[in-house]
Design a protein around this motif. Structure first.
Motif, short mmCIF file in Angstrom:
data_model
loop_
_atom_site.label_atom_id
_atom_site.label_comp_id
_atom_site.label_asym_id
_atom_site.label_seq_id
_atom_site.Cartn_x
_atom_site.Cartn_y
_atom_site.Cartn_z
N VAL A 9 -1.82 -4.85 -42.36
CA VAL A 9 -0.90 -5.20 -43.31
C VAL A 9 -1.46 -6.23 -44.52
N VAL A 10 -1.94 -7.26 -43.69
CA VAL A 10 -2.56 -8.40 -44.70
C VAL A 10 -3.75 -7.82 -45.58
N ILE A 15 -5.69 -6.40 -50.84
CA ILE A 15 -6.54 -5.44 -51.69
C ILE A 15 -5.61 -4.93 -52.79
N ILE A 16 -4.21 -4.84 -52.77
CA ILE A 16 -3.58 -4.21 -53.77
C ILE A 16 -3.68 -5.51 -54.86
N ASP A 17 -3.30 -6.74 -54.26
CA ASP A 17 -3.37 -7.89 -55.21
C ASP A 17 -4.77 -8.11 -55.95
N ARG A 95 -9.94 -15.28 -54.71
CA ARG A 95 -8.69 -15.69 -53.69
C ARG A 95 -8.54 -14.38 -52.83
N GLY A 96 -8.19 -14.73 -51.71
CA GLY A 96 -8.03 -13.70 -50.59
C GLY A 96 -9.23 -13.03 -49.99
N ILE A 160 -14.89 -1.47 -47.62
CA ILE A 160 -15.13 -0.87 -48.77
C ILE A 160 -14.72 -1.68 -50.06
N PRO A 161 -13.24 -1.75 -50.07
CA PRO A 161 -12.71 -2.67 -51.10
C PRO A 161 -13.31 -4.07 -51.20
N TYR A 162 -13.69 -4.66 -49.92
CA TYR A 162 -13.98 -5.93 -50.08
C TYR A 162 -15.37 -6.08 -50.70
#
Length: 196
Positions: A9-10, A15-17, A95-96, A160-162
């Motif tokens: 969930v985190v 990822i969306i943000d 950030r994140g 992958i998104p990271y």
């Protein structure tokens, strides 16, 4: 499995943000105009272009334009001002990502921990009932392996998104550095023309 669900969930939230953040960053075509105007000594017009890129709330959306704005505002020492602004922008872009990196590392370990705990439970069943109930043992092992599969899945889907975000940050930082150097040269050229 609950810690893995929290991690997923985190990860999805971050990822969306970050995806929405990087989607708002548009190409640097207006930066060319700003540098051209500064080179011609038309600082106020360059500032007005930067102001046009401001969002509804009045904050600049483009990190590049924020850095250029600082350089134009601090003409006595543009390099240092833009470097400080660039560092601030990089930290905003990152950030994140530390949390995503942690989730990528932690999820498989949590999955393995779940598998080990499940295996201990299976061996306890085997110790109390003996080998007469192989379905109880194999069912427990299969259930335990689900945690490992879930942990690896969370890590792989987050990786992958990271890496995509890291690549975007690297490219944006290269663009900022290039345009900051070009703005500094344009400011120097404009000040030499004014003194002549």
């Amino acid at each position: 499995m609950i810690p893995l669900a929290v991690c997923s969930v985190v990860a999805v939230t971050i990822i969306i943000d970050r995806f929405m953040f990087f989607r708002r960053i548009s190409p640097a075509h207006r930066a060319e105009e700003v540098i051209g105007l500064v080179r011609k000594g038309r600082i106020e017009e360059a500032h007005s272009i930067i102001d046009e890129t401001a969002g509804i709330s009045g904050t600049l959306v483009l990190p590049l334009m924020r850095v250029l704005s600082v350089g134009i505002t601090h003409q006595s020492e543009p390099a240092g001002a833009m470097e400080a602004a660039g560092i601030a922008e990089l930290s905003l872009m990152k950030r994140g990502l530390v949390a995503l990196d942690t989730i990528i590392t932690l999820s498989p370990l949590l999955g393995l921990l779940g598998t080990i705990i499940g295996m201990i439970g299976s061996f306890n069943i085997m110790a109390t009932t003996g080998l007469g109930q192989p379905h109880a043992v194999t069912g427990g092992v299969a259930e335990a392996l689900i945690a490992t599969a879930a942990g690896i899945t969370v890590a792989a889907v987050t990786l992958i998104p990271y890496n995509y975000f890291l690549n975007k940050i690297e490219r944006e930082s290269d663009v900022i550095e290039t345009y900051a150097t070009r703005l500094e040269l344009a400011l120097n050229a404009a000040s030499k023309e004014q003194t002549q």
